[in-house]
Scaffold this motif. Structure first.
Motif, short mmCIF file in Angstrom:
data_model
loop_
_atom_site.label_atom_id
_atom_site.label_comp_id
_atom_site.label_asym_id
_atom_site.label_seq_id
_atom_site.Cartn_x
_atom_site.Cartn_y
_atom_site.Cartn_z
N ARG A 47 0.86 -1.20 0.00
CA ARG A 47 0.00 0.00 0.00
C ARG A 47 0.89 1.24 0.00
O ARG A 47 0.64 2.19 -0.73
CB ARG A 47 -0.92 0.00 1.22
N GLU A 48 1.94 1.22 0.81
CA GLU A 48 2.85 2.37 0.88
C GLU A 48 3.56 2.60 -0.44
O GLU A 48 3.79 3.75 -0.84
CB GLU A 48 3.86 2.17 2.01
N VAL A 49 3.94 1.53 -1.14
CA VAL A 49 4.57 1.68 -2.45
C VAL A 49 3.61 2.38 -3.41
O VAL A 49 3.98 3.34 -4.09
CB VAL A 49 5.02 0.31 -3.03
N LEU A 50 2.36 1.92 -3.46
CA LEU A 50 1.37 2.57 -4.33
C LEU A 50 1.19 4.03 -3.96
O LEU A 50 1.16 4.91 -4.83
CB LEU A 50 0.02 1.85 -4.25
N GLU A 51 1.05 4.31 -2.68
CA GLU A 51 0.85 5.68 -2.23
C GLU A 51 2.06 6.56 -2.57
O GLU A 51 1.91 7.73 -2.90
CB GLU A 51 0.53 5.71 -0.74
N GLY A 52 3.25 5.96 -2.54
CA GLY A 52 4.46 6.68 -2.92
C GLY A 52 4.45 7.08 -4.39
O GLY A 52 5.09 8.06 -4.78
N TYR A 53 3.73 6.34 -5.21
CA TYR A 53 3.58 6.67 -6.63
C TYR A 53 2.44 7.65 -6.88
O TYR A 53 2.19 8.03 -8.01
CB TYR A 53 3.31 5.42 -7.46
N GLY A 54 1.72 8.01 -5.82
CA GLY A 54 0.58 8.90 -5.98
C GLY A 54 -0.73 8.18 -6.19
O GLY A 54 -1.75 8.79 -6.47
N VAL A 55 -0.72 6.86 -6.06
CA VAL A 55 -1.93 6.05 -6.20
C VAL A 55 -2.51 5.87 -4.80
O VAL A 55 -2.19 4.92 -4.09
CB VAL A 55 -1.64 4.69 -6.88
N THR A 56 -3.33 6.85 -4.40
CA THR A 56 -3.96 6.82 -3.09
C THR A 56 -5.46 6.65 -3.27
O THR A 56 -6.00 6.93 -4.35
CB THR A 56 -3.69 8.11 -2.31
N GLU A 57 -6.13 6.23 -2.22
CA GLU A 57 -7.58 6.07 -2.28
C GLU A 57 -8.25 7.40 -2.62
O GLU A 57 -9.14 7.46 -3.46
CB GLU A 57 -8.12 5.53 -0.95
N ALA A 58 -7.80 8.48 -1.98
CA ALA A 58 -8.41 9.79 -2.21
C ALA A 58 -8.20 10.26 -3.65
O ALA A 58 -9.13 10.74 -4.29
CB ALA A 58 -7.84 10.81 -1.22
N ALA A 59 -6.99 10.11 -4.15
CA ALA A 59 -6.68 10.60 -5.50
C ALA A 59 -7.35 9.77 -6.59
O ALA A 59 -7.75 10.29 -7.63
CB ALA A 59 -5.17 10.62 -5.71
N MET A 60 -7.48 8.46 -6.36
CA MET A 60 -8.03 7.58 -7.38
C MET A 60 -9.54 7.47 -7.30
O MET A 60 -10.20 7.08 -8.26
CB MET A 60 -7.42 6.17 -7.28
N GLY A 61 -10.11 7.75 -6.13
CA GLY A 61 -11.56 7.62 -5.97
C GLY A 61 -12.01 6.19 -5.82
O GLY A 61 -13.15 5.85 -6.13
N ALA A 62 -11.11 5.34 -5.34
CA ALA A 62 -11.43 3.92 -5.14
C ALA A 62 -10.59 3.40 -3.97
O ALA A 62 -9.45 3.84 -3.79
CB ALA A 62 -11.14 3.11 -6.40
N PRO A 63 -11.14 2.45 -3.20
CA PRO A 63 -10.38 1.91 -2.08
C PRO A 63 -9.23 1.01 -2.55
O PRO A 63 -9.31 0.41 -3.62
CB PRO A 63 -11.42 1.09 -1.30
N ILE A 64 -8.19 0.97 -1.74
CA ILE A 64 -7.08 0.03 -1.97
C ILE A 64 -7.30 -1.14 -1.03
O ILE A 64 -7.40 -0.95 0.19
CB ILE A 64 -5.72 0.68 -1.70
N ARG A 65 -7.39 -2.32 -1.57
CA ARG A 65 -7.55 -3.53 -0.74
C ARG A 65 -6.27 -4.33 -0.84
O ARG A 65 -6.07 -5.08 -1.79
CB ARG A 65 -8.75 -4.34 -1.20
N SER A 66 -5.43 -4.13 0.12
CA SER A 66 -4.13 -4.80 0.14
C SER A 66 -4.14 -5.88 1.20
O SER A 66 -4.40 -5.60 2.37
CB SER A 66 -3.04 -3.76 0.45
N SER A 67 -3.86 -7.10 0.78
CA SER A 67 -3.88 -8.22 1.70
C SER A 67 -2.93 -9.30 1.21
O SER A 67 -2.73 -9.45 0.01
CB SER A 67 -5.29 -8.80 1.80
N MET A 68 -2.37 -10.03 2.12
CA MET A 68 -1.52 -11.17 1.75
C MET A 68 -2.23 -12.48 2.08
O MET A 68 -1.63 -13.54 2.01
CB MET A 68 -0.19 -11.09 2.48
N GLU A 69 -3.51 -12.39 2.42
CA GLU A 69 -4.26 -13.60 2.74
C GLU A 69 -4.50 -14.41 1.47
O GLU A 69 -4.66 -13.87 0.40
CB GLU A 69 -5.63 -13.23 3.36
N VAL A 70 -4.52 -15.71 1.64
CA VAL A 70 -4.78 -16.61 0.51
C VAL A 70 -5.88 -17.61 0.89
O VAL A 70 -6.12 -17.86 2.07
CB VAL A 70 -3.51 -17.41 0.10
N VAL A 71 -6.54 -18.10 -0.12
CA VAL A 71 -7.54 -19.13 0.10
C VAL A 71 -7.03 -20.38 -0.61
O VAL A 71 -6.68 -20.34 -1.79
CB VAL A 71 -8.90 -18.71 -0.50
N GLU A 72 -6.95 -21.47 0.12
CA GLU A 72 -6.43 -22.71 -0.44
C GLU A 72 -7.55 -23.59 -0.92
O GLU A 72 -8.59 -23.70 -0.33
CB GLU A 72 -5.60 -23.44 0.62
#
Length: 115
Positions: A90-115
């Motif tokens: 999420r921090e990498v994206l935000e560092g590029y200027g891709v933030t929830e506020a600027a893009m108008g969409a939520p960022i869903r960052s997760s490392m969870e997996v479904v087996e």
């Protein structure tokens, strides 16, 4: 051992430019045949591999999905960048200027997996 003579070579690659980035991307999306059902939740994968104008591109895709009636959200798509953690990516994206506020969409960052 004798080394062969070396010659300095310069190579120039064509660098085409898109004058109207947002308009061109919107037209390409419209022509792609992709259909978005109203209310459909649409994941937009955002990577970290040096894409020029990344925030403008992502914002345009978000806007296009919304115009089709979809509900876009952003997903970091970058493997080990950001320490391979959800917050780090999420921090990498935000560092590029891709933030929830600027893009108008939520960022869903997760490392969870479904087996």
């Amino acid at each position: 051992m004798q080394f062969p003579n070396l010659i300095r070579i310069r190579q120039h690659f064509p660098r085409p430019r898109v004058e109207d980035l947002e308009g061109t991307l919107t037209a390409e999306l419209a022509a792609s045949g992709v259909a978005v059902s109203p209310g459909a939740r649409i994941a937009i994968a955002v990577g970290s591999r040096g894409i020029a104008n990344l925030p403008r591109l992502v914002k345009t895709v978000v806007s296009w999905v919304k115009a089709q009636g979809g509900e876009p959200f952003l997903v970091p798509a970058m493997g080990s960048h950001g320490g391979a953690t959800a917050e780090g990516q999420r921090e990498v994206l935000e560092g590029y200027g891709v933030t929830e506020a600027a893009m108008g969409a939520p960022i869903r960052s997760s490392m969870e997996v479904v087996e």
